[in-house]
Design a protein around this motif. Structure first.
Motif, PDB file in Angstrom:
ATOM      1  N   LEU A 133      32.627  64.677  -1.870  1.00  0.00           N
ATOM      2  CA  LEU A 133      31.320  64.891  -2.469  1.00  0.00           C
ATOM      3  C   LEU A 133      31.314  66.195  -3.255  1.00  0.00           C
ATOM      4  O   LEU A 133      31.988  67.167  -2.885  1.00  0.00           O
ATOM      5  CB  LEU A 133      30.245  64.932  -1.383  1.00  0.00           C
ATOM      6  CG  LEU A 133      29.993  63.608  -0.644  1.00  0.00           C
ATOM      7  CD1 LEU A 133      29.006  63.827   0.493  1.00  0.00           C
ATOM      8  CD2 LEU A 133      29.477  62.557  -1.621  1.00  0.00           C
ATOM      9  N   PRO A 134      30.545  66.256  -4.342  1.00  0.00           N
ATOM     10  CA  PRO A 134      30.479  67.485  -5.135  1.00  0.00           C
ATOM     11  C   PRO A 134      29.790  68.599  -4.364  1.00  0.00           C
ATOM     12  O   PRO A 134      29.125  68.341  -3.345  1.00  0.00           O
ATOM     13  CB  PRO A 134      29.650  67.064  -6.353  1.00  0.00           C
ATOM     14  CG  PRO A 134      28.817  65.933  -5.856  1.00  0.00           C
ATOM     15  CD  PRO A 134      29.684  65.196  -4.881  1.00  0.00           C
ATOM     16  N   PRO A 135      29.943  69.848  -4.807  1.00  0.00           N
ATOM     17  CA  PRO A 135      29.243  70.956  -4.152  1.00  0.00           C
ATOM     18  C   PRO A 135      27.739  70.730  -4.175  1.00  0.00           C
ATOM     19  O   PRO A 135      27.197  70.100  -5.084  1.00  0.00           O
ATOM     20  CB  PRO A 135      29.635  72.171  -5.008  1.00  0.00           C
ATOM     21  CG  PRO A 135      30.882  71.770  -5.705  1.00  0.00           C
ATOM     22  CD  PRO A 135      30.771  70.299  -5.933  1.00  0.00           C
ATOM     23  N   VAL A 136      27.065  71.260  -3.162  1.00  0.00           N
ATOM     24  CA  VAL A 136      25.613  71.137  -3.091  1.00  0.00           C
ATOM     25  C   VAL A 136      24.982  72.519  -3.166  1.00  0.00           C
ATOM     26  O   VAL A 136      25.615  73.530  -2.871  1.00  0.00           O
ATOM     27  CB  VAL A 136      25.172  70.431  -1.788  1.00  0.00           C
ATOM     28  CG1 VAL A 136      25.697  69.022  -1.755  1.00  0.00           C
ATOM     29  CG2 VAL A 136      25.653  71.210  -0.557  1.00  0.00           C
ATOM     30  N   GLY A 137      23.705  72.543  -3.548  1.00  0.00           N
ATOM     31  CA  GLY A 137      22.972  73.796  -3.615  1.00  0.00           C
ATOM     32  C   GLY A 137      23.084  74.454  -4.967  1.00  0.00           C
ATOM     33  O   GLY A 137      23.924  74.089  -5.801  1.00  0.00           O
ATOM     34  N   THR A 138      22.229  75.407  -5.208  1.00  0.00           N
ATOM     35  CA  THR A 138      22.225  76.153  -6.462  1.00  0.00           C
ATOM     36  C   THR A 138      22.036  77.631  -6.171  1.00  0.00           C
ATOM     37  O   THR A 138      21.512  78.012  -5.129  1.00  0.00           O
ATOM     38  CB  THR A 138      21.095  75.677  -7.392  1.00  0.00           C
ATOM     39  OG1 THR A 138      19.834  75.833  -6.711  1.00  0.00           O
ATOM     40  CG2 THR A 138      21.284  74.226  -7.794  1.00  0.00           C
ATOM     41  N   ASN A 139      22.461  78.448  -7.082  1.00  0.00           N
ATOM     42  CA  ASN A 139      22.229  79.887  -7.035  1.00  0.00           C
ATOM     43  C   ASN A 139      21.360  80.283  -8.204  1.00  0.00           C
ATOM     44  O   ASN A 139      21.437  79.679  -9.282  1.00  0.00           O
ATOM     45  CB  ASN A 139      23.557  80.659  -7.167  1.00  0.00           C
ATOM     46  CG  ASN A 139      24.107  81.108  -5.829  1.00  0.00           C
ATOM     47  OD1 ASN A 139      23.447  80.982  -4.809  1.00  0.00           O
ATOM     48  ND2 ASN A 139      25.320  81.618  -5.848  1.00  0.00           N
ATOM     49  N   ARG A 140      20.531  81.283  -8.021  1.00  0.00           N
ATOM     50  CA  ARG A 140      19.922  81.908  -9.189  1.00  0.00           C
ATOM     51  C   ARG A 140      21.046  82.574  -9.971  1.00  0.00           C
ATOM     52  O   ARG A 140      22.086  82.940  -9.411  1.00  0.00           O
ATOM     53  CB  ARG A 140      18.888  82.945  -8.768  1.00  0.00           C
ATOM     54  CG  ARG A 140      19.491  84.092  -7.960  1.00  0.00           C
ATOM     55  CD  ARG A 140      18.442  85.071  -7.493  1.00  0.00           C
ATOM     56  NE  ARG A 140      19.019  86.097  -6.643  1.00  0.00           N
ATOM     57  CZ  ARG A 140      19.594  87.209  -7.085  1.00  0.00           C
ATOM     58  NH1 ARG A 140      19.651  87.423  -8.394  1.00  0.00           N
ATOM     59  NH2 ARG A 140      20.092  88.091  -6.267  1.00  0.00           N
ATOM     60  N   SER A 141      20.886  82.713 -11.269  1.00  0.00           N
ATOM     61  CA  SER A 141      21.907  83.385 -12.062  1.00  0.00           C
ATOM     62  C   SER A 141      21.995  84.845 -11.630  1.00  0.00           C
ATOM     63  O   SER A 141      20.979  85.532 -11.506  1.00  0.00           O
ATOM     64  CB  SER A 141      21.571  83.295 -13.550  1.00  0.00           C
ATOM     65  OG  SER A 141      22.611  83.853 -14.316  1.00  0.00           O
ATOM     66  N   LEU A 142      23.208  85.327 -11.366  1.00  0.00           N
ATOM     67  CA  LEU A 142      23.393  86.656 -10.800  1.00  0.00           C
ATOM     68  C   LEU A 142      23.638  87.733 -11.851  1.00  0.00           C
ATOM     69  O   LEU A 142      23.770  88.908 -11.513  1.00  0.00           O
ATOM     70  CB  LEU A 142      24.574  86.633  -9.824  1.00  0.00           C
ATOM     71  CG  LEU A 142      24.439  85.644  -8.650  1.00  0.00           C
ATOM     72  CD1 LEU A 142      25.721  85.610  -7.845  1.00  0.00           C
ATOM     73  CD2 LEU A 142      23.265  86.031  -7.768  1.00  0.00           C
ATOM     74  N   TYR A 143      23.688  87.334 -13.129  1.00  0.00           N
ATOM     75  CA  TYR A 143      23.970  88.299 -14.182  1.00  0.00           C
ATOM     76  C   TYR A 143      23.515  87.713 -15.508  1.00  0.00           C
ATOM     77  O   TYR A 143      23.254  86.512 -15.639  1.00  0.00           O
ATOM     78  CB  TYR A 143      25.469  88.643 -14.240  1.00  0.00           C
ATOM     79  CG  TYR A 143      26.374  87.539 -13.735  1.00  0.00           C
ATOM     80  CD1 TYR A 143      26.660  86.425 -14.530  1.00  0.00           C
ATOM     81  CD2 TYR A 143      26.915  87.581 -12.466  1.00  0.00           C
ATOM     82  CE1 TYR A 143      27.467  85.401 -14.072  1.00  0.00           C
ATOM     83  CE2 TYR A 143      27.727  86.563 -11.989  1.00  0.00           C
ATOM     84  CZ  TYR A 143      28.003  85.473 -12.799  1.00  0.00           C
ATOM     85  OH  TYR A 143      28.804  84.453 -12.345  1.00  0.00           O
ATOM     86  N   THR A 144      23.433  88.565 -16.510  1.00  0.00           N
ATOM     87  CA  THR A 144      23.003  88.130 -17.828  1.00  0.00           C
ATOM     88  C   THR A 144      24.045  87.221 -18.469  1.00  0.00           C
ATOM     89  O   THR A 144      25.240  87.317 -18.167  1.00  0.00           O
ATOM     90  CB  THR A 144      22.756  89.340 -18.739  1.00  0.00           C
ATOM     91  OG1 THR A 144      22.384  88.884 -20.045  1.00  0.00           O
ATOM     92  CG2 THR A 144      24.018  90.192 -18.880  1.00  0.00           C
ATOM     93  N   ALA A 145      23.591  86.337 -19.367  1.00  0.00           N
ATOM     94  CA  ALA A 145      24.524  85.497 -20.126  1.00  0.00           C
ATOM     95  C   ALA A 145      24.883  86.135 -21.467  1.00  0.00           C
ATOM     96  O   ALA A 145      25.674  85.573 -22.225  1.00  0.00           O
ATOM     97  CB  ALA A 145      23.910  84.119 -20.364  1.00  0.00           C
ATOM     98  N   ASP A 146      24.320  87.304 -21.752  1.00  0.00           N
ATOM     99  CA  ASP A 146      24.579  87.967 -23.036  1.00  0.00           C
ATOM    100  C   ASP A 146      26.056  88.327 -23.171  1.00  0.00           C
ATOM    101  O   ASP A 146      26.718  88.696 -22.196  1.00  0.00           O
ATOM    102  CB  ASP A 146      23.741  89.239 -23.164  1.00  0.00           C
ATOM    103  CG  ASP A 146      22.254  88.950 -23.268  1.00  0.00           C
ATOM    104  OD1 ASP A 146      21.905  87.832 -23.685  1.00  0.00           O
ATOM    105  OD2 ASP A 146      21.443  89.833 -22.922  1.00  0.00           O
TER     106      ASP A 146
END
Length: 477
Positions: free
Chosen positions: A109-122
């Motif tokens: 099975l694929p990974p479960v759950g999500t994280n808030r983004s921990l850093y900028t995408a800039d």
């Protein structure tokens, strides 16, 4: 915030890959596999070095590619290429599928759950002009030389990268991350009465260059490098023998990382080559010692919103109050050991297979004030910074050289010493921890970890620690 739509724009719109056709290719390649994934990567990186007021080197690189992996039992089929086309990925799929022939397994099975983004995408490389970066290095050189007339050489370097990754699994599951990373390093050589000594300091993280451009940041790095160099000018030969050693907070956690952390990675324990193999639930450290690996700390060098298998990173307790409670796991080793991934599946690039790796590994604070710990030592060594070292993962034996250390005499810091090395065994040292400070600190954001030829950014940390009866190698007669 980095999202799948960000990498969709890069890989499926700009480069021109087709998501649905790739889903079919991945599904066919992993038919009968226990696990696997398609890993897409695009990376921009740069570095520049100023030595004695002259720009010694400047480099910029763009790389892209994919890695396709199929896992069957303990066997892995892995193919990679810089050619980001569906035809190249299809050929790779035909190659890795060989590992699954004759099997009728179902992909995990694929990974479960999500994280808030921990850093900028800039993208830090695009936000600051080249001239601004080189002017920063020149300002560092001028400031260091203006601080002290004994400065003979200044080396300042700046490095940054912007990495976009997209993980595609069988069944149409997708995960993505966009990761910035910057680092500033300053090295200062001073001379007095014919004696030369060096000090260095660095800082960085998953941030943009703006923080490094702040005067307080880069001047602080220079001040610390110069302070260390001037301290080393006054150093005397290090004592030798078995003695009480106090480790300072922060960067000395590199000893914890190397001598203990690698032994807590899942692959070494599955193969029973770690000194900690088979010891879950048993006491492996003194009471009060709690060690965690945490990939979820915002902006830290070792943090990951998702790991390189698409699993959200997490905070994993490894040792709790001296008891071994778990290991750092990627998907394959977790499955073979009957557990779950802890979000520690990491790889250097698309050209490398993932394996269990540390993120930010550190020891939690204890109950003792640093001053109390120091006062308790009649005679010993206080080490605040380390350079190179060697570790044997199987036995846990290590040798580490100190770049800043002091004698402890009657509960107070004495003269700085030069040439001190710490010699011991990681698992054994954990049982010799006598006092744990209340001042846990993380390193300034400079760590890179090597394993099986792969290097990845990591973080370390610890509070002040008292270790009893540790062997110190020195040069004092």
């Amino acid at each position: 915030m980095s999202t799948i739509s960000d990498t969709d724009e890069l890989f499926f719109n700009r480069i021109g890959l087709d998501r649905r056709r790739l889903d079919a290719i991945v599904g066919e390649a992993l038919s009968g596999a226990d696990d696997g994934e398609l890993f897409l990567e695009y990376r921009q990186s740069e570095s520049m070095v100023l030595d004695d007021g002259c720009l010694k080197s400047a480099a910029f690189d763009t790389s892209q590619g994919f890695g396709l992996r199929a896992v069957a039992g303990e066997a892995t089929g892995y193919a990679h290429a810089t050619d980001l086309t569906e035809e190249a990925i299809r050929r790779a799929g035909e190659a890795v599928a060989a590992v699954c022939r004759g099997r009728s397994g179902v992909v995990s099975l694929p990974p479960v759950g999500t994280n808030r983004s921990l850093y900028t995408a800039d993208n830090p490389l695009a936000l600051v002009p080249f001239e601004t970066k080189t002017r920063l290095l020149a300002d560092i050189d001028a400031y260091a030389r203006g601080k002290d007339g004994r400065v003979r050489q200044v080396i300042a370097s700046l490095a940054g990268e912007w990495q976009a990754v997209h993980v595609q699994r069988s069944g149409g599951e997708h995960a993505a991350d966009i990761r910035p990373l910057v680092r500033l390093n300053v090295s200062v050589v001073v001379e007095q009465d014919g004696r030369k000594e060096t000090g260095s300091h660095g800082t960085g993280g998953r941030i943009t260059y703006e923080h490094l451009l702040e005067e307080a940041t880069w001047r602080g790095a220079v001040d610390e490098a110069l302070r260390q160099a001037l301290v080393n000018l006054q150093s005397v030969p290090a004592p030798a023998g078995e003695m009480t050693v106090v480790l300072g907070p922060g960067w000395p956690g590199i000893l914890l990382h190397e001598a203990i952390g690698h032994g807590l990675e899942g692959d070494f324990n599955r193969k029973k080559t770690s000194a900690f193999a088979g010891l879950v639930g048993q006491r492996v450290a003194s009471a009060g010692v709690t060690v965690v690996d945490d990939g979820t700390i915002s902006d830290r060098r070792g943090s990951l919103t998702i790991d390189d298998e698409g699993t959200p990173s997490q905070s994993t307790v490894l040792i709790e109050d001296g008891i071994l409670v778990g290991f750092m796991q990627d998907r394959m080793n977790a499955r073979l050991m009957g557990g779950s991934s802890t979000g520690n599946g990491r790889r250097q690039s698309f050209a490398h297979r993932p394996m269990p790796r540390m993120t930010n590994t550190y020891m939690l604070s204890g109950a003792h004030a640093p001053e109390e710990i120091l006062r308790s030592v009649r005679k010993g060594l206080y080490a605040t910074s380390f350079g190179g070292g060697q570790v044997d993962i199987t036995s846990g034996k290590f040798v580490f050289s100190c770049t800043e250390a002091y004698r402890i005499e009657d509960g107070r810091l004495g003269a700085p010493v030069k040439g001190a090395t710490l010699i011991g065994n990681g698992p054994d040292v954990l049982t010799r921890v006598g006092m744990v400070g209340n001042d846990m600190a993380l390193d300034p954001g400079i760590g890179t970890c090597g394993k099986d030829g792969q290097g990845v950014p990591v973080g370390v940390g610890q509070p002040t620690l008292l270790i009893e009866n540790l062997t110190v190698g020195g040069t004092a007669l």
